[in-house]
Design an enzyme around this catalytic site. Structure first.
Site, mmCIF file in Angstrom:
data_model
loop_
_atom_site.group_PDB
_atom_site.id
_atom_site.type_symbol
_atom_site.label_atom_id
_atom_site.label_comp_id
_atom_site.label_asym_id
_atom_site.label_seq_id
_atom_site.Cartn_x
_atom_site.Cartn_y
_atom_site.Cartn_z
ATOM 1 C CE LYS A 112 -4.099 -1.584 1.937
ATOM 2 N NZ LYS A 112 -4.902 -1.758 3.369
ATOM 3 C CE LYS A 195 -5.881 -8.423 -1.242
ATOM 4 N NZ LYS A 195 -5.958 -7.894 -0.046
ATOM 5 C CE LYS A 198 -14.490 -3.923 2.595
ATOM 6 N NZ LYS A 198 -13.190 -4.358 3.004
HETATM 7 P P1 TYM Z 1 -10.399 -6.748 4.742
HETATM 8 O O1 TYM Z 1 -11.455 -5.591 5.540
HETATM 9 O O2 TYM Z 1 -9.773 -5.997 3.453
HETATM 10 O O3 TYM Z 1 -11.437 -8.008 4.075
HETATM 11 C C1 TYM Z 1 -12.560 -8.070 5.166
HETATM 12 C C2 TYM Z 1 -11.883 -9.885 5.522
HETATM 13 O O4 TYM Z 1 -12.476 -10.459 4.068
HETATM 14 C C3 TYM Z 1 -11.189 -10.968 3.485
HETATM 15 N N1 TYM Z 1 -10.600 -10.852 1.793
HETATM 16 C C4 TYM Z 1 -11.072 -11.355 1.374
HETATM 17 N N2 TYM Z 1 -11.274 -13.380 0.793
HETATM 18 C C5 TYM Z 1 -10.645 -14.392 0.604
HETATM 19 N N3 TYM Z 1 -10.761 -12.770 -0.854
HETATM 20 C C6 TYM Z 1 -10.502 -12.356 -1.022
HETATM 21 N N4 TYM Z 1 -10.137 -11.411 -2.178
HETATM 22 C C7 TYM Z 1 -10.482 -11.624 -0.216
HETATM 23 N N5 TYM Z 1 -10.276 -10.078 0.270
HETATM 24 C C8 TYM Z 1 -10.895 -9.771 1.989
HETATM 25 C C9 TYM Z 1 -10.214 -10.700 4.285
HETATM 26 O O5 TYM Z 1 -8.816 -11.657 4.580
HETATM 27 C C10 TYM Z 1 -10.365 -10.071 5.613
HETATM 28 O O6 TYM Z 1 -10.952 -11.693 6.873
HETATM 29 N N6 TYM Z 1 -7.762 -6.060 8.480
HETATM 30 C C11 TYM Z 1 -8.974 -6.310 7.773
HETATM 31 C C12 TYM Z 1 -9.498 -6.114 9.081
HETATM 32 C C13 TYM Z 1 -9.389 -6.249 10.891
HETATM 33 C C14 TYM Z 1 -9.547 -7.078 11.517
HETATM 34 C C15 TYM Z 1 -9.487 -6.987 12.897
HETATM 35 C C16 TYM Z 1 -10.265 -8.679 10.781
HETATM 36 C C17 TYM Z 1 -9.266 -5.215 11.085
HETATM 37 N N7 TYM Z 1 -9.204 -5.363 13.100
HETATM 38 C C18 TYM Z 1 -9.367 -8.597 14.112
HETATM 39 C C19 TYM Z 1 -9.409 -9.585 12.062
HETATM 40 C C20 TYM Z 1 -8.975 -9.074 13.431
HETATM 41 C C21 TYM Z 1 -9.265 -5.863 6.615
HETATM 42 O O7 TYM Z 1 -9.023 -4.653 6.213
HETATM 43 O O8 TYM Z 1 -10.230 -6.541 6.238
#
Ligand code: TYM
Length: 332
Positions: A112, A195, A198
């Site tokens: 990023k 991947k 969003k």
């Molecule tokens: P975020 O918002 O990017 O994504 C949310 C969840 O979706 C999963 N994900 C995917 N899984 C499979 N294929 C994909 N293309 C794909 N894109 C996204 C992510 O792995 C995630 O599980 N840092 C985290 C949010 C967070 C969090 C936490 C998660 C903040 N605190 C504590 C677990 C525990 C994030 O940005 O997810």
């Protein structure tokens, strides 16, 4: 019941199908057997520039999508991260025991920050995984269901927790990531080597939960495949088709083998048509339910407030323990 924690960023007006398959579907199953906490991590979303009005609205929309996708806010605790003060407070303490080099090695930060240049890259983006560690550790979490891209952040959380415990005495539970191998990474339909995200530059290959069914169907029909023509699961040589089969198989609850059999000797067009039906069939009702929930924002906000109270009860106790261990003088 073992404690479970996970979250998503409200960084767009809709979740994408990778969030649904890689995370929400597992959450929904695991909430039956776990004491589950699911947050909408608005503080994390601030690490890249957000329009304030859009962020507020997207936070509600994300909550509505959790519920419409099957997260039960009376059985699980579903809340907004910034509504529980302890997250930012514990993150500060954890910042002070995390190495600069250690945080610099996070691949998501490297990716990023490379895209944004050094002035666009904020200190918040750098500290992002440490806030995530605070999220997880505040709830004495045992299991963290996430997609593959979050594996390194959960590893860092474990390292930070172990370091804190050895320096200040047993305080945190060491959590474990729960990553379902088959669905841990859903790929962009236009670029099946990267991947689905969003924040993708082009939305042509991103399936949004809240898109109109006709838009979703069109994107699936235009998905990149290959010139070979056979409906066979081969991640290496046919990544586009393998991705479509993965999505199809999880959304329909069918084995890859049964899909290969059904579409043997038929073209990709048929496969895509079948997949479009399954996806729009699932997301159609979810979308309708989301719109219904958003029709009464006061009710949704009330529910989030109740859940935040429940979360704060657990989080504040852990925070007090951690503050005490590091030697912060309690307020009389
Ligand atoms: P975020 O918002 O990017 O994504 C949310 C969840 O979706 C999963 N994900 C995917 N899984 C499979 N294929 C994909 N293309 C794909 N894109 C996204 C992510 O792995 C995630 O599980 N840092 C985290 C949010 C967070 C969090 C936490 C998660 C903040 N605190 C504590 C677990 C525990 C994030 O940005 O997810």
């Amino acid at each position: 019941k073992p404690r479970l924690y996970s979250g998503m960023q409200p960084s767009a007006d809709s979740l994408q199908i990778g969030n649904y398959i890689g995370a929400l579907l597992n959450w929904k199953a695991l909430q039956q057997t776990h004491d589950a906490y699911f947050s909408i991590v608005d503080l994390h979303a601030l690490t890249v520039a957000q329009d304030p009005a859009a962020l507020r609205e997207n936070t509600r929309r994300t909550a509505a999508q959790y519920i419409a996708s099957g997260i039960d806010p009376s059985a699980s605790t579903l809340y907004v991260q910034s509504h529980v003060d302890a997250h930012a407070q514990l993150a500060w303490v954890l910042n002070t025991i995390t190495g600069f080099g250690e945080a610099s090695r996070m691949t998501q930060f490297k990716d990023k920050s490379a895209k944004q240049g050094s002035d666009g890259t904020t200190v918040g983006l750098f500290a992002y995984p440490i806030l995530m560690a605070a999220d997880i550790l505040l709830y004495d979490t045992v299991v963290v269901p996430v997609g593959e891209d979050q594996r390194q952040h959960v590893e860092l959380t474990r390292d930070i927790a172990a370091r804190f415990n050895s320096r200040f005495g047993d305080t945190f539970v060491i959590p474990e990531a729960d990553i379902v191998k088959e669905t841990a990474k859903i790929f962009d339909l236009q670029n099946p080597l990267s991947k689905m995200s969003k924040s993708a530059e082009s939305h042509a290959g991103v399936i949004w939960l809240l898109d109109e069914p006709a838009v979703t169907a069109k994107k699936i029909m235009r998905a990149v495949t290959d010139a070979d023509g056979g409906v066979v699961f081969d991640r290496e040589n046919k990544p586009g088709v393998a991705n479509l089969l993965t999505i199809y198989s999880t959304m329909a609850g069918r084995s890859i083998q049964s899909l290969e059999d059904e579409y043997a000797g038929r073209g990709y067009g048929d496969l895509k048509k079948g997949l479009a039906e399954v996806v729009t069939g699932t997301f159609g009702p979810i979308r309708a339910r989301v719109l219904e929930l958003l029709g009464d924002p006061a009710e949704l906000d009330r529910l989030l407030a109740d859940n935040a109270d429940r979360a704060a009860g657990v989080a504040n106790a852990t925070l007090a323990r951690a503050f005490d261990r590091v030697g912060l003088l309690p307020r009389a």
